[in-house]
Write a protein that holds these residues in place. Structure first.
Motif, PDB file in Angstrom:
ATOM      1  N   GLU A  94       9.504 -13.264  -8.987  1.00 56.33           N
ATOM      2  CA  GLU A  94       8.861 -13.887  -7.840  1.00 56.33           C
ATOM      3  C   GLU A  94       7.353 -13.841  -8.018  1.00 56.33           C
ATOM      4  O   GLU A  94       6.803 -12.891  -8.591  1.00 56.33           O
ATOM      5  N   LEU A  95       6.683 -14.869  -7.510  1.00 58.91           N
ATOM      6  CA  LEU A  95       5.232 -14.921  -7.624  1.00 58.91           C
ATOM      7  C   LEU A  95       4.599 -13.718  -6.936  1.00 58.91           C
ATOM      8  O   LEU A  95       4.877 -13.427  -5.779  1.00 58.91           O
ATOM      9  N   GLY A  96       3.762 -13.006  -7.675  1.00 60.38           N
ATOM     10  CA  GLY A  96       3.024 -11.891  -7.093  1.00 60.38           C
ATOM     11  C   GLY A  96       3.804 -10.602  -7.007  1.00 60.38           C
ATOM     12  O   GLY A  96       3.277  -9.602  -6.510  1.00 60.38           O
ATOM     13  N   ALA A  97       5.062 -10.585  -7.466  1.00 64.60           N
ATOM     14  CA  ALA A  97       5.855  -9.360  -7.402  1.00 64.60           C
ATOM     15  C   ALA A  97       5.208  -8.284  -8.264  1.00 64.60           C
ATOM     16  O   ALA A  97       4.923  -8.501  -9.435  1.00 64.60           O
ATOM     17  N   GLY A  98       4.971  -7.118  -7.664  1.00 64.42           N
ATOM     18  CA  GLY A  98       4.351  -6.015  -8.399  1.00 64.42           C
ATOM     19  C   GLY A  98       2.838  -6.093  -8.446  1.00 64.42           C
ATOM     20  O   GLY A  98       2.196  -5.247  -9.074  1.00 64.42           O
ATOM     21  N   PHE A  99       2.235  -7.090  -7.796  1.00 63.15           N
ATOM     22  CA  PHE A  99       0.781  -7.230  -7.770  1.00 63.15           C
ATOM     23  C   PHE A  99       0.232  -6.675  -6.450  1.00 63.15           C
ATOM     24  O   PHE A  99       0.859  -6.802  -5.407  1.00 63.15           O
ATOM     25  N   ASN A 100      -0.944  -6.090  -6.530  1.00 65.19           N
ATOM     26  CA  ASN A 100      -1.669  -5.683  -5.331  1.00 65.19           C
ATOM     27  C   ASN A 100      -2.710  -6.756  -5.039  1.00 65.19           C
ATOM     28  O   ASN A 100      -3.595  -7.016  -5.856  1.00 65.19           O
ATOM     29  N   ASP A 101      -2.604  -7.399  -3.886  1.00 66.67           N
ATOM     30  CA  ASP A 101      -3.465  -8.533  -3.563  1.00 66.67           C
ATOM     31  C   ASP A 101      -4.949  -8.194  -3.581  1.00 66.67           C
ATOM     32  O   ASP A 101      -5.788  -9.070  -3.848  1.00 66.67           O
ATOM     33  N   ASP A 102      -5.278  -6.945  -3.275  1.00 66.85           N
ATOM     34  CA  ASP A 102      -6.691  -6.573  -3.203  1.00 66.85           C
ATOM     35  C   ASP A 102      -7.254  -6.136  -4.549  1.00 66.85           C
ATOM     36  O   ASP A 102      -8.468  -5.980  -4.688  1.00 66.85           O
ATOM     37  N   PHE A 103      -6.384  -5.932  -5.531  1.00 66.97           N
ATOM     38  CA  PHE A 103      -6.847  -5.580  -6.870  1.00 66.97           C
ATOM     39  C   PHE A 103      -7.252  -6.856  -7.617  1.00 66.97           C
ATOM     40  O   PHE A 103      -6.765  -7.952  -7.340  1.00 66.97           O
ATOM     41  N   THR A 104      -8.131  -6.691  -8.571  1.00 66.23           N
ATOM     42  CA  THR A 104      -8.489  -7.819  -9.433  1.00 66.23           C
ATOM     43  C   THR A 104      -7.364  -8.065 -10.445  1.00 66.23           C
ATOM     44  O   THR A 104      -6.451  -7.245 -10.593  1.00 66.23           O
ATOM     45  N   GLY A 105      -7.454  -9.179 -11.139  1.00 65.93           N
ATOM     46  CA  GLY A 105      -6.474  -9.462 -12.168  1.00 65.93           C
ATOM     47  C   GLY A 105      -6.453  -8.387 -13.233  1.00 65.93           C
ATOM     48  O   GLY A 105      -5.389  -7.956 -13.689  1.00 65.93           O
ATOM     49  N   ARG A 106      -7.641  -7.927 -13.632  1.00 65.56           N
ATOM     50  CA  ARG A 106      -7.736  -6.875 -14.651  1.00 65.56           C
ATOM     51  C   ARG A 106      -7.058  -5.597 -14.172  1.00 65.56           C
ATOM     52  O   ARG A 106      -6.316  -4.945 -14.933  1.00 65.56           O
ATOM     53  N   GLU A 107      -7.308  -5.221 -12.924  1.00 66.05           N
ATOM     54  CA  GLU A 107      -6.707  -3.995 -12.368  1.00 66.05           C
ATOM     55  C   GLU A 107      -5.185  -4.145 -12.256  1.00 66.05           C
ATOM     56  O   GLU A 107      -4.439  -3.177 -12.487  1.00 66.05           O
ATOM     57  N   ASN A 108      -4.724  -5.340 -11.931  1.00 61.83           N
ATOM     58  CA  ASN A 108      -3.282  -5.555 -11.827  1.00 61.83           C
ATOM     59  C   ASN A 108      -2.600  -5.532 -13.180  1.00 61.83           C
ATOM     60  O   ASN A 108      -1.409  -5.238 -13.278  1.00 61.83           O
TER      61      ASN A 108
END
Length: 440
Positions: A94-108
């Motif tokens: 799923e789109l964004g699964a496991g991502f933290n919205d407030d983190f940057t791409g690098r941090e994710n």
């Protein structure tokens, strides 16, 4: 080959309550029954995947595909059955699964990689390649809540492509990416197949046929068919057409048997230089009148062949020559917006090219009932790489985007290319000129 995935009689049941309070009541007092409706998203699904194999999963929305993938990945537990996975599984579900919205791409990247078991030094060494593959530029250092859906997919796929997974699970989320990135992903998956296993879900039956060794077709949580990817996707496509048409099939009792003219097959090889390194021999098997077809049955294809410019039926055709695809058919009922078309596919079911009569008559043609028609489509046969090919025929009525299929034949003509100079690409087109000039 070693088995990397074993799914044994897996079922998943959801309990549906008509009121939220009843769900809470059942959790607090499990011994006391509450009115509940059971929905089985999966029912006794079994499948195995060996090392180096690619499994495709097809089915309509709600068939249970995503539920099965989540159980394989361990984010959902089965109600019954068991799943055994060997090695590291990386998934794009799923789109964004496991991502933290407030983190940057690098941090994710660091966050997601850690979920897959990589430590910081592992990620540090792979970070440049992950960022380059994602290709999202300066957005890599911006919060992912500012990302488009396509950027989400780029970053998520790039991460799972660099975590040294044994099994990749790719859901339909890949479809939201742009065409260039989708092709980039397909090239990566083709390369990954040499060392790992893939589970691939897509509504694109051509992509499943191209990428996968085997496939399963899910319908209402059950396995309808398992086997060769091309066979499964074609059966699934036929099911969709038949379901859409309902019980519209016409009675075949009125069909008139086609009496084939005793025509001599013409072999044009006699006219070509036998020692030419550029000769592209493509052998054509005669049309099988018993070949399977589906549709409403209002049109019956009784013969089809390739002919040369002199009208001779060909047993062999050469790449780079003009040919005419002839389709002889019985039309049982008057039809408007009549369309005749074809698809030229390789043995994996990937469409190489094709067209239909709407190119010449945008509103389609009108045909009469109880009448025999002959349709002819002329095209330049490309140079083909060695291998087997098929021509699929489709006769319908309607428009390009909304039509009723009256007769569809998957393997109307079977072709075999015996010799070729094609090295790169799926096929070649004749080059009609070349110049080399010096300029000052």
């Amino acid at each position: 080959m070693d088995t990397v995935l074993s799914v044994e009689s897996v079922s998943k049941c959801y309990q549906l309550y008509d009121e939220p309070l009843k769900r809470l009541f059942s959790l607090l007092f499990p011994s006391k029954s509450a009115k509940v409706e059971e929905f089985w998203a999966l029912k006794k699904v079994s499948v195995e995947l060996s090392a180096g194999q690619t499994l495709g999963i097809v089915g309509r929305n709600g068939a249970g595909k995503s539920t099965l993938l989540q159980i394989i990945c361990g984010t959902l537990q089965p109600t019954e059955g068991r799943v055994d996975v060997k090695g590291r599984v990386a998934a794009l579900l799923e789109l964004g699964a496991g991502f933290n919205d407030d983190f940057t791409g690098r941090e994710n990247i660091y966050l997601n990689a850690a979920i897959y078991g990589l430590n910081r030094s592992d990620v540090d060494s792979r970070l440049p390649n992950i960022i380059e593959f994602a290709g999202i530029g300066e957005f890599i250092d911006r919060p992912v809540r500012t990302y488009s859906s396509g950027m989400f997919v780029r970053l998520a796929f790039s991460i799972i492509a660099h975590v040294d997974a044994d099994v990749l699970v790719i859901d339909e989320a890949l479809a939201v990416g742009d065409a260039l990135f989708s092709q980039k992903c397909m090239r990566f998956l083709e390369k990954f197949k040499k060392t790992g296993s893939i589970i691939f879900v897509s509504h694109d039956s051509g992509a499943v046929s191209q990428l996968c060794d085997k496939a399963i077709w899910l319908n209402q949580g059950r396995v309808m068919l398992e086997g060769d990817a091309k066979q499964v996707t074609e059966s699934y496509l036929e099911f969709l057409y038949n379901e859409t048409l309902g019980d519209m099939r016409a009675d075949d009792a009125t069909s008139v048997a086609y009496e084939k003219a005793l025509e001599a097959w013409h072999d044009p090889r006699e006219q070509l230089l036998k020692n030419s390194s550029y000769r592209n021999d493509i052998h054509i098997a005669p049309f099988d009148t018993d070949v399977g077809a589906f549709g409403t049955g209002l049109v019956q294809v009784v013969d089809t062949a390739l002919r040369d410019e002199q009208g001779r039926k060909l047993s062999v055709v050469f790449g780079g020559t003009v040919v005419e695809l002839e389709i002889v058919m019985n039309v049982k009922s008057g039809l408007s917006n009549f369309i005749v078309g074809f698809l030229f596919k390789d043995k994996r079911g990937q469409v190489l090219f094709g067209d239909n009569s709407l190119l010449f008559q945008p509103d389609g043609y009108c045909v009469s009932g109880n009448t025999r028609y002959v349709a002819r489509l002329k095209f330049l046969m490309p140079y083909l790489a060695q291998g087997e090919y098929v021509v699929s025929l489709g006769i319908a009525s309607g428009s390009q985007s909304d039509h009723v299929q009256h007769c569809w034949i998957h393997d109307a003509l079977v072709l075999s290319c015996q010799s070729s100079h094609i090295i790169h690409g799926l096929f070649g087109t004749p080059v009609v000129g070349f110049t080399l000039d010096s300029v000052s």
